[in-house]
Structures are given as structure tokens and as C-alpha cells.
Write a protein that holds these residues in place. Sequence first.
Motif, mmCIF file in Angstrom:
data_model
loop_
_atom_site.group_PDB
_atom_site.id
_atom_site.type_symbol
_atom_site.label_atom_id
_atom_site.label_comp_id
_atom_site.label_asym_id
_atom_site.label_seq_id
_atom_site.Cartn_x
_atom_site.Cartn_y
_atom_site.Cartn_z
ATOM 1 N N ALA A 74 6.713 40.247 14.432
ATOM 2 C CA ALA A 74 5.949 39.289 15.226
ATOM 3 C C ALA A 74 4.459 39.582 15.060
ATOM 4 C CB ALA A 74 6.344 39.414 16.689
ATOM 5 N N PRO A 75 3.599 38.590 15.354
ATOM 6 C CA PRO A 75 2.165 38.835 15.263
ATOM 7 C C PRO A 75 1.741 39.989 16.163
ATOM 8 C CG PRO A 75 2.606 36.507 15.625
ATOM 9 C CD PRO A 75 3.901 37.233 15.770
ATOM 10 N N PHE A 76 0.710 40.673 15.767
ATOM 11 C CA PHE A 76 0.162 41.786 16.541
ATOM 12 C C PHE A 76 -0.382 41.239 17.857
ATOM 13 C CE2 PHE A 76 -3.287 44.671 17.680
ATOM 14 C CZ PHE A 76 -2.647 45.889 17.592
ATOM 15 N N ARG A 77 -0.053 41.854 18.946
ATOM 16 C CA ARG A 77 -0.528 41.411 20.262
ATOM 17 C C ARG A 77 -1.854 42.098 20.576
ATOM 18 N NH1 ARG A 77 2.310 37.000 20.990
ATOM 19 N NH2 ARG A 77 4.518 37.383 20.947
ATOM 20 N N LEU A 78 -2.872 41.283 20.834
ATOM 21 C CA LEU A 78 -4.197 41.794 21.156
ATOM 22 C C LEU A 78 -4.398 41.889 22.653
ATOM 23 C CD1 LEU A 78 -6.421 39.683 18.732
ATOM 24 C CD2 LEU A 78 -5.863 42.081 18.505
ATOM 25 N N SER A 79 -5.075 42.934 23.074
ATOM 26 C CA SER A 79 -5.485 43.002 24.473
ATOM 27 C C SER A 79 -6.777 42.198 24.623
ATOM 28 C CB SER A 79 -5.713 44.462 24.882
ATOM 29 O OG SER A 79 -6.859 44.985 24.223
ATOM 30 N N ASP A 80 -7.163 41.900 25.848
ATOM 31 C CA ASP A 80 -8.405 41.159 26.089
ATOM 32 C C ASP A 80 -9.610 41.920 25.542
ATOM 33 O OD1 ASP A 80 -6.992 39.126 27.282
ATOM 34 O OD2 ASP A 80 -7.347 39.842 29.333
ATOM 35 N N ASP A 81 -9.598 43.240 25.671
ATOM 36 C CA ASP A 81 -10.709 44.058 25.159
ATOM 37 C C ASP A 81 -10.792 43.997 23.637
ATOM 38 O OD1 ASP A 81 -11.386 44.810 27.744
ATOM 39 O OD2 ASP A 81 -10.262 46.703 27.656
ATOM 40 N N GLU A 82 -9.634 44.008 22.964
ATOM 41 C CA GLU A 82 -9.624 43.941 21.504
ATOM 42 C C GLU A 82 -10.124 42.586 21.012
ATOM 43 O OE1 GLU A 82 -5.963 46.969 20.395
ATOM 44 O OE2 GLU A 82 -5.503 44.955 21.119
ATOM 45 N N THR A 83 -9.732 41.530 21.697
ATOM 46 C CA THR A 83 -10.204 40.198 21.321
ATOM 47 C C THR A 83 -11.704 40.085 21.545
ATOM 48 O OG1 THR A 83 -8.070 39.274 21.932
ATOM 49 C CG2 THR A 83 -9.868 37.724 21.666
ATOM 50 N N GLU A 84 -12.173 40.581 22.670
ATOM 51 C CA GLU A 84 -13.599 40.528 22.982
ATOM 52 C C GLU A 84 -14.431 41.330 21.986
ATOM 53 O OE1 GLU A 84 -16.355 41.959 26.632
ATOM 54 O OE2 GLU A 84 -14.560 40.825 27.176
ATOM 55 N N ALA A 85 -13.856 42.367 21.414
ATOM 56 C CA ALA A 85 -14.578 43.216 20.459
ATOM 57 C C ALA A 85 -14.898 42.502 19.149
ATOM 58 C CB ALA A 85 -13.777 44.482 20.173
#
Length: 137
Positions: free
Chosen positions: A41-52
Motif C-alpha cells: 500500500a502507499p506509504f502513510r504520511l503523518s501531518d508533520d511529514e507532509t508539512e515538511a
Amino acid sequence: MRLSLLAVPATLLLASNVGAQSSNYPPPDTSASIATVQVTAPFRLSDDETEAVTGLYAMSNGWRLKVGEAATGIVAQIDRQRPIRMIAVSADKFVSRDGNVTMDFNRGQNRDEMLMTYVPDQRLAVRYVVTATLAQR
């Protein structure tokens, strides 16, 4: 009678060449294991990782890249072109659904650089590489 005598050596000559051609290939390896493919499955990003990785990037070729959040990764838009949905492969790497565009974020000493590769035309065997620096969050 002569015709039949010539036909026999010709058939022997053809038969010997067939055997010689097949001996050029290595015999199949019956002990080799069968290759497998693993689909995840696609890698699940946390909100912090997306914001980075979100923000505006000044690219080395003069383009401007805007990166925003999406459900399974990010949405990247270069200048006023059509947005590209990118799927997260890791916290820092994203790939378009067709595999023609990849973006690798958080590079460099200050982790504010991005490397993008893309195929401009699938009929050509060309892949361009463009670097970018984070300009604004």
C-alpha cells in the motif's frame, strides 16, 4: 536420380545447423527459484511529514513549484500547468501514478532542497533532472 542424391545432403546440412543453433543457448536452470513481486500500500504520511515538503520551490531551470497536501501524498503544480498527484513512497520520496515523475525532498545540508526527475515524452528515452530550493512555506 541426381535430384534425390542432392536432396539428402541438403536435408542433413539443415538438420546439423538446427542442432548447432540450439546449442548456443544455455540449458534452462531448473533449480532456480521463481521470481516474485511484492505489492504494498502507499506509504502513510503523518501531518508533520507532509508539512515538511509542502511550500513553494524555486527550481534550477526557472520554474516555480507549488507543493500541497493530498490524501495519499502530495499535489505538485509547476507554474500554471496541470497539477500532478504524487504518491508517497517514503517520507521524502514521491512518484506520479505513471512513474514518469519522481520528487525527492529534504535533501542538502539544510534539508531544503528537492530533486525532481521526469520523462517529458514517453516516445523518447530521455529523463530530465531538475533541482529546487525551498523558497517559501
